[in-house]
Design a protein around this motif. Structure first.
Motif, PDB file in Angstrom:
ATOM      1  N   ARG A   1      -3.704  -4.757   3.889  1.00 42.02           N
ATOM      2  CA  ARG A   1      -4.677  -5.369   2.973  1.00 42.02           C
ATOM      3  C   ARG A   1      -4.660  -4.725   1.583  1.00 42.02           C
ATOM      4  N   VAL A   2      -4.547  -3.406   1.558  1.00 42.42           N
ATOM      5  CA  VAL A   2      -4.520  -2.722   0.261  1.00 42.42           C
ATOM      6  C   VAL A   2      -3.249  -3.103  -0.516  1.00 42.42           C
TER       7      VAL A   2
ATOM      8  N   GLY B   1      -3.378 -14.908   2.083  1.00 44.20           N
ATOM      9  CA  GLY B   1      -3.647 -13.489   2.281  1.00 44.20           C
ATOM     10  C   GLY B   1      -4.960 -13.081   1.630  1.00 44.20           C
ATOM     11  N   LEU B   2      -5.213 -13.581   0.413  1.00 38.47           N
ATOM     12  CA  LEU B   2      -6.479 -13.282  -0.266  1.00 38.47           C
ATOM     13  C   LEU B   2      -7.655 -13.853   0.528  1.00 38.47           C
TER      14      LEU B   2
ATOM     15  N   ASP C   1       7.818  -1.420 -11.317  1.00 40.70           N
ATOM     16  CA  ASP C   1       8.827  -1.748 -10.307  1.00 40.70           C
ATOM     17  C   ASP C   1       8.791  -0.779  -9.132  1.00 40.70           C
ATOM     18  N   THR C   2       8.466   0.507  -9.414  1.00 40.16           N
ATOM     19  CA  THR C   2       8.374   1.479  -8.318  1.00 40.16           C
ATOM     20  C   THR C   2       7.201   1.146  -7.400  1.00 40.16           C
ATOM     21  N   LEU C   3       6.066   0.827  -8.014  1.00 43.71           N
ATOM     22  CA  LEU C   3       4.900   0.417  -7.232  1.00 43.71           C
ATOM     23  C   LEU C   3       5.193  -0.854  -6.434  1.00 43.71           C
ATOM     24  N   LEU C   4       5.822  -1.824  -7.098  1.00 40.90           N
ATOM     25  CA  LEU C   4       6.159  -3.098  -6.464  1.00 40.90           C
ATOM     26  C   LEU C   4       7.059  -2.862  -5.262  1.00 40.90           C
ATOM     27  N   LEU C   5       8.102  -2.073  -5.455  1.00 41.48           N
ATOM     28  CA  LEU C   5       9.045  -1.756  -4.378  1.00 41.48           C
ATOM     29  C   LEU C   5       8.324  -1.125  -3.191  1.00 41.48           C
ATOM     30  N   THR C   6       7.525  -0.106  -3.476  1.00 42.31           N
ATOM     31  CA  THR C   6       6.866   0.647  -2.401  1.00 42.31           C
ATOM     32  C   THR C   6       5.824  -0.208  -1.680  1.00 42.31           C
ATOM     33  N   ALA C   7       4.981  -0.886  -2.454  1.00 44.51           N
ATOM     34  CA  ALA C   7       3.937  -1.714  -1.835  1.00 44.51           C
ATOM     35  C   ALA C   7       4.555  -2.847  -1.020  1.00 44.51           C
ATOM     36  N   ALA C   8       5.589  -3.489  -1.580  1.00 42.13           N
ATOM     37  CA  ALA C   8       6.202  -4.625  -0.879  1.00 42.13           C
ATOM     38  C   ALA C   8       6.839  -4.172   0.435  1.00 42.13           C
ATOM     39  N   LEU C   9       7.497  -3.010   0.426  1.00 40.03           N
ATOM     40  CA  LEU C   9       8.159  -2.558   1.653  1.00 40.03           C
ATOM     41  C   LEU C   9       7.154  -2.101   2.710  1.00 40.03           C
ATOM     42  N   ILE C  10       6.048  -1.465   2.279  1.00 43.72           N
ATOM     43  CA  ILE C  10       5.001  -1.097   3.246  1.00 43.72           C
ATOM     44  C   ILE C  10       4.409  -2.367   3.854  1.00 43.72           C
ATOM     45  N   HIS C  11       4.138  -3.357   2.988  1.00 41.97           N
ATOM     46  CA  HIS C  11       3.558  -4.628   3.437  1.00 41.97           C
ATOM     47  C   HIS C  11       4.514  -5.347   4.392  1.00 41.97           C
TER      48      HIS C  11
ATOM     49  N   LEU D   1      -7.768 -14.200   3.714  1.00 38.12           N
ATOM     50  CA  LEU D   1      -7.966 -13.303   4.869  1.00 38.12           C
ATOM     51  C   LEU D   1      -8.653 -12.005   4.454  1.00 38.12           C
ATOM     52  N   ILE D   2      -8.229 -11.435   3.304  1.00 35.69           N
ATOM     53  CA  ILE D   2      -8.813 -10.163   2.857  1.00 35.69           C
ATOM     54  C   ILE D   2     -10.297 -10.333   2.549  1.00 35.69           C
ATOM     55  N   VAL D   3     -10.631 -11.393   1.795  1.00 34.52           N
ATOM     56  CA  VAL D   3     -12.041 -11.624   1.464  1.00 34.52           C
ATOM     57  C   VAL D   3     -12.841 -11.834   2.739  1.00 34.52           C
ATOM     58  N   ASN D   4     -12.249 -12.572   3.683  1.00 37.51           N
ATOM     59  CA  ASN D   4     -12.954 -12.822   4.938  1.00 37.51           C
ATOM     60  C   ASN D   4     -13.135 -11.548   5.763  1.00 37.51           C
ATOM     61  N   ASP D   5     -12.202 -10.598   5.612  1.00 41.46           N
ATOM     62  CA  ASP D   5     -12.346  -9.319   6.326  1.00 41.46           C
ATOM     63  C   ASP D   5     -13.457  -8.479   5.723  1.00 41.46           C
ATOM     64  N   ILE D   6     -13.554  -8.496   4.387  1.00 40.33           N
ATOM     65  CA  ILE D   6     -14.559  -7.682   3.714  1.00 40.33           C
ATOM     66  C   ILE D   6     -15.944  -8.308   3.870  1.00 40.33           C
ATOM     67  N   ALA D   7     -15.987  -9.617   3.618  1.00 42.02           N
ATOM     68  CA  ALA D   7     -17.261 -10.322   3.738  1.00 42.02           C
ATOM     69  C   ALA D   7     -17.060 -11.561   4.600  1.00 42.02           C
ATOM     70  N   PRO D   8     -17.186 -11.421   5.928  1.00 43.25           N
ATOM     71  CA  PRO D   8     -16.964 -12.546   6.838  1.00 43.25           C
ATOM     72  C   PRO D   8     -17.776 -13.772   6.419  1.00 43.25           C
ATOM     73  N   ASN D   9     -17.077 -14.903   6.394  1.00 40.84           N
ATOM     74  CA  ASN D   9     -17.640 -16.078   5.759  1.00 40.84           C
ATOM     75  C   ASN D   9     -17.199 -17.312   6.542  1.00 40.84           C
TER      76      ASN D   9
END
Lengths: 108, 159
Positions: free
Chosen positions: A8-9, B115-116, A52-62, B118-126
């Protein structure tokens, strides 16, 4: 649990990172004009290297978290464990390839 | 006549056996009471948009992740040699890959919007965010954004 939060983050961050990246390379610049000179100009800026570093890292974790769920749902024993090992190996290798590209071409 | 009866009966028997085993072993539409009840539902609910959005989220995620890995390799060529990178990059401007890029854009928009949601629904179920209308709104917005983005991406080729 950690993967659930990480999905989610990173997902929230990727909303800006990916859509911004795609808009830059396909909408504000035509894709045919994003050759090596475009990359050279962009990586002259620390801001874009950070992006690009943030994009790479976030995309691969996701991608790792998402594909781990896909494997858990669709791959059964005994292949599941090998699929998980393969996923981890591919994602780590992908991060190494991406990060070394940015370091060697952008920073050094 | 007797032979024909035997053939018809044998065919019917095999048919019943096959149909019964198929209805047990697969999820295809066997004419079970449950299936007939489903047919009786109104078309909108039979379509089951939230279920297709769920499946679409998974497929678009795998697709975008796959492209990400490919993209890391082609950008990696820049570190090897900008000239080799340019050779491969020339493909991205070709009409065929531009169509692919429109699909990629659609997958990204769809996965992002859902995805957004789902995220909003997780934070504030709606309740609304889980409704068929909300899922349909994701699909509708995706279509509009894909057509608009597609016009920009395909513009240089169409002109």
């Amino acid at each position: 649990m950690y993967l659930w939060i990480a999905t989610r983050v990173t997902g929230l961050a990727l909303t800006f990172l990916v859509v911004g990246h795609f808009a830059l390379t396909h909408f504000t610049t035509d894709v045919a004009d994003t050759g090596s000179s475009f990359v050279t100009a962009r990586w002259a800026s620390g801001l874009w290297i950070a992006w690009d570093t943030l994009l790479l890292t976030a995309a691969l974790i996701h991608a790792y978290a998402g594909l781990a769920i896909v494997i858990a749902d669709h791959v059964s024993f005994p292949n599941r464990r090998y699929a998980q090992y393969a996923l981890t190996a591919v994602m780590v290798a992908a991060w190494v390839i991406g990060a070394s590209t940015i370091v060697s071409a952008g920073i050094l | 006549m007797a032979a024909l009866t035997v053939v018809v009966l044998a065919t019917a028997t095999v048919g019943v056996v096959v149909a019964r085993s198929a209805s047990r072993s697969s999820a295809t539409a066997a004419p079970t009471p449950r299936f007939l009840l489903r047919l009786a539902r109104d078309p909108a609910s039979r379509l089951d948009i939230p279920r297709w959005v769920y499946i679409g989220h998974r497929i678009s995620g795998v697709a975008v992740a796959g492209f990400l890995l490919l993209h890391l390799v082609d950008v990696g060529l820049y570190a090897v040699s900008p000239a080799i990178y340019d050779d491969v990059h020339a493909l991205y401007g070709s009409p065929m890959l531009r169509v692919f890029e429109v699909g990629l854009w659609g997958a990204i928009v769809f996965h992002t919007l859902n995805g957004l949601r789902l995220i909003v629904n997780d934070i504030a179920p709606n309740r609304w965010l889980n409704s068929t209308v909300a899922h349909a709104a994701v699909l509708g917005t995706t279509m509009v954004a894909t057509v608009a983005g597609g016009a920009v991406i395909l513009g240089p080729v169409l002109r």
